[in-house]
Design an enzyme around this catalytic site. Structure first.
Site, PDB file in Angstrom:
ATOM      1  N   LYS A  92       6.696  -0.290  10.266  1.00  0.00           N
ATOM      2  CA  LYS A  92       5.884   0.923  10.304  1.00  0.00           C
ATOM      3  C   LYS A  92       4.626   0.716  11.141  1.00  0.00           C
ATOM      4  O   LYS A  92       4.163   1.645  11.829  1.00  0.00           O
ATOM      5  CB  LYS A  92       5.518   1.364   8.887  1.00  0.00           C
ATOM      6  N   TYR A 147       9.135  -3.821   6.011  1.00  0.00           N
ATOM      7  CA  TYR A 147       8.746  -2.414   6.044  1.00  0.00           C
ATOM      8  C   TYR A 147       7.378  -2.243   6.692  1.00  0.00           C
ATOM      9  O   TYR A 147       7.190  -1.406   7.573  1.00  0.00           O
ATOM     10  CB  TYR A 147       8.731  -1.862   4.619  1.00  0.00           C
ATOM     11  N   SER A 184       3.807   5.256   7.284  1.00  0.00           N
ATOM     12  CA  SER A 184       3.566   4.903   5.892  1.00  0.00           C
ATOM     13  C   SER A 184       2.165   4.331   5.805  1.00  0.00           C
ATOM     14  O   SER A 184       1.660   3.748   6.772  1.00  0.00           O
ATOM     15  CB  SER A 184       4.572   3.853   5.416  1.00  0.00           C
TER      16      SER A 184
END
Length: 271
Positions: free
Chosen positions: A147, A143, A130
């Protein structure tokens, strides 16, 4: 790997938004595909094996079953992922831990099980990361951390197996999918912070990475994405300033007034 015709492929998260589209496009290009997902069944014409990819004991069996059904393995696409809110200033709860388990550890388990077959075929691995791996956003630490850790894992893996297996990382921005539902429900929609991009464009980028003569290291999915990744890597203070300005604008506009998890940021902004 300059063609996908006849290539043997495993796609994780095969029943998700990107996974289903990716399986369909791979099959259309002539690849033989098996999916791995929590839910069994078919992703279009692609058979999907049920497996909790965070279960270290279950993954080798599922990956082995997929490889056996394909007669070998040429490409692994680590696509499975989950999202959700997780402010960095608060202790990590269940959602943050789940993001680390799915976004990092599941890919690690799956890759480790697949590497022997990929080494034999001189195959490829693509990690779907991402842009938040390099350009983090507040209130989504779980998150971003997971990532970024995934990218660090890919970098270490490349140093170990890169002589025999190509390793690429693709950096999408934001695709309309259920992965954003938890954040939206918490009043932390990414609207106005990140731009949506079409899922088809992300899949196009993944396919280009898999068919390039030499496996590219890091691949943005849009022109804007390439600029953002450049800023994040080479001018991080500029990237931070842009994010701070955007978030300050959202707070001033009242966009985060109904988000309890943003209380600390609102208080510090005097809002």
């Amino acid at each position: 790997m300059t063609t996908l015709d006849g290539r043997r492929v495993i796609v994780t998260g095969a029943n998700g938004t990107l996974g289903r589209l990716l399986c369909a496009r791979l099959a259309l290009a002539g690849a033989r595909v098996v999916g791995l997902d929590l839910r069994a069944g078919d992703a279009g014409q692609t058979p999907v094996i049920a497996c909790d990819l965070t279960d270290a004991a279950a993954v080798p069996t599922a990956v082995g079953q997929a490889i056996e059904s394909l007669g070998g393995l040429d490409l692994l696409v680590n696509n499975a992922g989950v999202g959700g809110p997780a402010p960095a200033e608060l202790p990590p709860g269940g959602p943050a831990r789940r993001q680390v388990e799915v976004n990092l550890m599941a890919a690690w388990h799956t890759t480790a099980a697949a590497v022997p077959a990929l080494e034999r075929s001189r195959g490829r691995i693509v990690f779907v990361a991402s842009r938040m791996a390099l350009l983090p956003l507040p209130l989504a630490a779980g998150y971003g951390v997971s990532k970024r850790a995934l990218v660090a894992y890919a970098d270490a893996l490349r140093l170990e197996v890169g002589s025999h297996v190509g390793v690429s990382v693709v950096y999408p921005s934001m695709v309309a999918s259920p992965i954003h539902d938890a954040s939206a429900a918490a009043g932390l929609s990414l609207e106005g912070v990140a731009r949506y991009e079409p899922a088809e464009g992300v899949v196009d980028t993944i396919l280009r990475a898999t068919t390039a003569r030499r496996a590219p290291r890091d691949v943005a999915t849009t022109g804007r994405g390439r600029i953002e990744l450049f800023l994040a890597r080479h001018l991080p203070s500029v990237a931070d300033a842009l994010v701070r300005r955007t978030i300050a604008g959202r707070i001033a506009a009242g966009d985060l007034d109904r988000a309890p998890l943003a209380e600390g940021m609102r208080r510090r902004a005097g809002h």
